[in-house]
Design a protein around this motif. Structure first.
Motif, PDB file in Angstrom:
ATOM      1  N   LEU A   1      61.424 -65.043  98.766  1.00 31.39           N
ATOM      2  CA  LEU A   1      62.208 -66.234  99.089  1.00 31.39           C
ATOM      3  C   LEU A   1      61.825 -67.372  98.160  1.00 31.39           C
ATOM      4  O   LEU A   1      60.673 -67.777  98.107  1.00 31.39           O
ATOM      5  CB  LEU A   1      61.959 -66.652 100.545  1.00 31.39           C
ATOM      6  N   LEU A   2      62.817 -67.881  97.436  1.00 32.14           N
ATOM      7  CA  LEU A   2      62.638 -69.036  96.556  1.00 32.14           C
ATOM      8  C   LEU A   2      63.234 -70.252  97.248  1.00 32.14           C
ATOM      9  O   LEU A   2      64.394 -70.220  97.657  1.00 32.14           O
ATOM     10  CB  LEU A   2      63.347 -68.790  95.220  1.00 32.14           C
ATOM     11  N   VAL A   3      62.425 -71.313  97.394  1.00 32.53           N
ATOM     12  CA  VAL A   3      62.857 -72.517  98.093  1.00 32.53           C
ATOM     13  C   VAL A   3      62.816 -73.703  97.136  1.00 32.53           C
ATOM     14  O   VAL A   3      61.793 -73.958  96.499  1.00 32.53           O
ATOM     15  CB  VAL A   3      61.946 -72.819  99.308  1.00 32.53           C
ATOM     16  N   GLU A   4      63.914 -74.428  97.055  1.00 31.08           N
ATOM     17  CA  GLU A   4      63.988 -75.670  96.279  1.00 31.08           C
ATOM     18  C   GLU A   4      64.047 -76.826  97.262  1.00 31.08           C
ATOM     19  O   GLU A   4      64.931 -76.876  98.119  1.00 31.08           O
ATOM     20  CB  GLU A   4      65.213 -75.672  95.373  1.00 31.08           C
ATOM     21  N   CYS A   5      63.087 -77.732  97.162  1.00 26.54           N
ATOM     22  CA  CYS A   5      62.997 -78.885  98.059  1.00 26.54           C
ATOM     23  C   CYS A   5      63.444 -80.151  97.338  1.00 26.54           C
ATOM     24  O   CYS A   5      63.092 -80.361  96.177  1.00 26.54           O
ATOM     25  CB  CYS A   5      61.564 -79.075  98.542  1.00 26.54           C
ATOM     26  N   LYS A   6      64.188 -80.949  98.042  1.00 31.95           N
ATOM     27  CA  LYS A   6      64.665 -82.229  97.526  1.00 31.95           C
ATOM     28  C   LYS A   6      64.261 -83.341  98.488  1.00 31.95           C
ATOM     29  O   LYS A   6      63.990 -83.087  99.664  1.00 31.95           O
ATOM     30  CB  LYS A   6      66.195 -82.224  97.375  1.00 31.95           C
ATOM     31  N   SER A   7      64.265 -84.542  98.004  1.00 32.38           N
ATOM     32  CA  SER A   7      64.043 -85.713  98.844  1.00 32.38           C
ATOM     33  C   SER A   7      65.162 -85.798  99.870  1.00 32.38           C
ATOM     34  O   SER A   7      66.300 -85.402  99.586  1.00 32.38           O
ATOM     35  CB  SER A   7      64.045 -86.960  97.962  1.00 32.38           C
ATOM     36  N   PRO A   8      64.884 -86.354 101.063  1.00 30.68           N
ATOM     37  CA  PRO A   8      65.955 -86.508 102.060  1.00 30.68           C
ATOM     38  C   PRO A   8      67.126 -87.369 101.574  1.00 30.68           C
ATOM     39  O   PRO A   8      68.230 -87.251 102.101  1.00 30.68           O
ATOM     40  CB  PRO A   8      65.246 -87.186 103.240  1.00 30.68           C
ATOM     41  N   THR A   9      66.916 -88.185 100.565  1.00 30.85           N
ATOM     42  CA  THR A   9      67.999 -89.025 100.048  1.00 30.85           C
ATOM     43  C   THR A   9      68.908 -88.284  99.068  1.00 30.85           C
ATOM     44  O   THR A   9      69.955 -88.796  98.698  1.00 30.85           O
ATOM     45  CB  THR A   9      67.429 -90.274  99.339  1.00 30.85           C
ATOM     46  N   VAL A  10      68.505 -87.072  98.665  1.00 33.61           N
ATOM     47  CA  VAL A  10      69.304 -86.281  97.728  1.00 33.61           C
ATOM     48  C   VAL A  10      70.298 -85.443  98.517  1.00 33.61           C
ATOM     49  O   VAL A  10      69.917 -84.658  99.386  1.00 33.61           O
ATOM     50  CB  VAL A  10      68.417 -85.378  96.848  1.00 33.61           C
ATOM     51  N   LYS A  11      71.566 -85.622  98.221  1.00 31.25           N
ATOM     52  CA  LYS A  11      72.611 -84.837  98.875  1.00 31.25           C
ATOM     53  C   LYS A  11      72.580 -83.414  98.310  1.00 31.25           C
ATOM     54  O   LYS A  11      72.548 -83.217  97.096  1.00 31.25           O
ATOM     55  CB  LYS A  11      73.981 -85.475  98.616  1.00 31.25           C
ATOM     56  N   LEU A  12      72.594 -82.435  99.201  1.00 26.17           N
ATOM     57  CA  LEU A  12      72.643 -81.046  98.751  1.00 26.17           C
ATOM     58  C   LEU A  12      74.073 -80.740  98.331  1.00 26.17           C
ATOM     59  O   LEU A  12      75.014 -80.965  99.080  1.00 26.17           O
ATOM     60  CB  LEU A  12      72.184 -80.106  99.865  1.00 26.17           C
ATOM     61  N   SER A  13      74.190 -80.250  97.112  1.00 25.21           N
ATOM     62  CA  SER A  13      75.508 -80.056  96.529  1.00 25.21           C
ATOM     63  C   SER A  13      75.528 -78.754  95.730  1.00 25.21           C
ATOM     64  O   SER A  13      74.527 -78.049  95.638  1.00 25.21           O
ATOM     65  CB  SER A  13      75.821 -81.227  95.587  1.00 25.21           C
ATOM     66  N   ASN A  14      76.652 -78.498  95.127  1.00 24.71           N
ATOM     67  CA  ASN A  14      76.767 -77.341  94.248  1.00 24.71           C
ATOM     68  C   ASN A  14      75.748 -77.440  93.108  1.00 24.71           C
ATOM     69  O   ASN A  14      75.183 -76.438  92.684  1.00 24.71           O
ATOM     70  CB  ASN A  14      78.194 -77.233  93.702  1.00 24.71           C
ATOM     71  N   GLU A  15      75.488 -78.650  92.640  1.00 29.50           N
ATOM     72  CA  GLU A  15      74.523 -78.852  91.548  1.00 29.50           C
ATOM     73  C   GLU A  15      73.108 -78.442  91.972  1.00 29.50           C
ATOM     74  O   GLU A  15      72.403 -77.778  91.221  1.00 29.50           O
ATOM     75  CB  GLU A  15      74.530 -80.325  91.114  1.00 29.50           C
ATOM     76  N   THR A  16      72.702 -78.824  93.183  1.00 28.56           N
ATOM     77  CA  THR A  16      71.362 -78.446  93.645  1.00 28.56           C
ATOM     78  C   THR A  16      71.300 -76.936  93.906  1.00 28.56           C
ATOM     79  O   THR A  16      70.282 -76.296  93.628  1.00 28.56           O
ATOM     80  CB  THR A  16      70.938 -79.221  94.913  1.00 28.56           C
ATOM     81  N   PHE A  17      72.402 -76.369  94.394  1.00 24.45           N
ATOM     82  CA  PHE A  17      72.452 -74.921  94.593  1.00 24.45           C
ATOM     83  C   PHE A  17      72.353 -74.199  93.244  1.00 24.45           C
ATOM     84  O   PHE A  17      71.643 -73.205  93.117  1.00 24.45           O
ATOM     85  CB  PHE A  17      73.736 -74.525  95.324  1.00 24.45           C
ATOM     86  N   GLN A  18      73.043 -74.719  92.239  1.00 18.95           N
ATOM     87  CA  GLN A  18      73.003 -74.096  90.910  1.00 18.95           C
ATOM     88  C   GLN A  18      71.593 -74.146  90.316  1.00 18.95           C
ATOM     89  O   GLN A  18      71.188 -73.241  89.598  1.00 18.95           O
ATOM     90  CB  GLN A  18      74.011 -74.763  89.963  1.00 18.95           C
ATOM     91  N   GLN A  19      70.850 -75.211  90.617  1.00 23.08           N
ATOM     92  CA  GLN A  19      69.484 -75.320  90.111  1.00 23.08           C
ATOM     93  C   GLN A  19      68.622 -74.170  90.626  1.00 23.08           C
ATOM     94  O   GLN A  19      67.965 -73.484  89.847  1.00 23.08           O
ATOM     95  CB  GLN A  19      68.856 -76.652  90.524  1.00 23.08           C
ATOM     96  N   VAL A  20      68.640 -73.941  91.933  1.00 19.38           N
ATOM     97  CA  VAL A  20      67.823 -72.857  92.485  1.00 19.38           C
ATOM     98  C   VAL A  20      68.365 -71.501  92.045  1.00 19.38           C
ATOM     99  O   VAL A  20      67.591 -70.577  91.782  1.00 19.38           O
ATOM    100  CB  VAL A  20      67.664 -72.973  94.023  1.00 19.38           C
ATOM    101  N   ALA A  21      69.668 -71.356  91.910  1.00 15.82           N
ATOM    102  CA  ALA A  21      70.252 -70.093  91.435  1.00 15.82           C
ATOM    103  C   ALA A  21      69.827 -69.814  89.997  1.00 15.82           C
ATOM    104  O   ALA A  21      69.532 -68.664  89.639  1.00 15.82           O
ATOM    105  CB  ALA A  21      71.776 -70.138  91.549  1.00 15.82           C
TER     106      ALA A  21
END
Length: 152
Positions: free
Chosen positions: A85-105
């Motif tokens: 399991l690979l987990v990408e954590c962001k600050s609570p102020t960062v909206k989870l988006s396609n861009e953040t999904f693409q980063q972990v992918a």
């Protein structure tokens, strides 16, 4: 720190020279407490509480993506060293988006974990990856490594 959509875990913090530090039980050191680090440590504690092994996790492990050095936030392994399991954590102020999904992918294109997750502490998305088909499926529950299932 901001209240998260996670079980609140007791963590050790210290104040030094007007800054707050949090203890990382995996790296065994105090780290500057940033909003992202708060999410990482609380998410880590949640997974450890579910039975994930602290001996089978890497934090901020280095990898090369497009000739650039990157760091994965949390990478849990199965026994034997296979990524799980690979987990990408962001600050609570960062909206989870396609861009953040693409980063972990993109990170996972190198790591090849069968499961990935993105979280900002408020929202959490888990996916199962099918490398043969080049597809993914969102999951309703957190995937568990085999060594947890065998205990039950």
């Amino acid at each position: 720190m901001q209240k998260l959509n996670l079980p609140l875990s007791k963590v050790r913090t210290e104040e030094k020279e007007g800054k707050t530090y949090i203890f990382d039980p995996i790296r065994k050191k105090m780290l500057l407490l940033t909003p992202e680090e708060w999410v990482r440590q609380q998410f880590l504690q949640m997974l450890l509480g579910m039975g994930f092994s602290k001996n089978l996790v890497g934090i901020e492990s280095g990898l090369t993506v497009n000739k650039r050095i990157k760091r994965s936030d949390l990478l849990f392994y199965e026994r034997g060293g296979t990524p799980f399991l690979l987990v990408e954590c962001k600050s609570p102020t960062v909206k989870l988006s396609n861009e953040t999904f693409q980063q972990v992918a993109q990170y996972n294109s190198k790591i090849k974990a069968p499961f990935i997750c993105i979280t900002n502490g408020l929202q959490h998305y888990f996916c199962s990856i099918n490398f043969e088909k080049g597809s993914y499926e969102f999951l309703k529950k957190i995937p568990l490594p085999c060594y947890i299932n065998k205990k039950k």
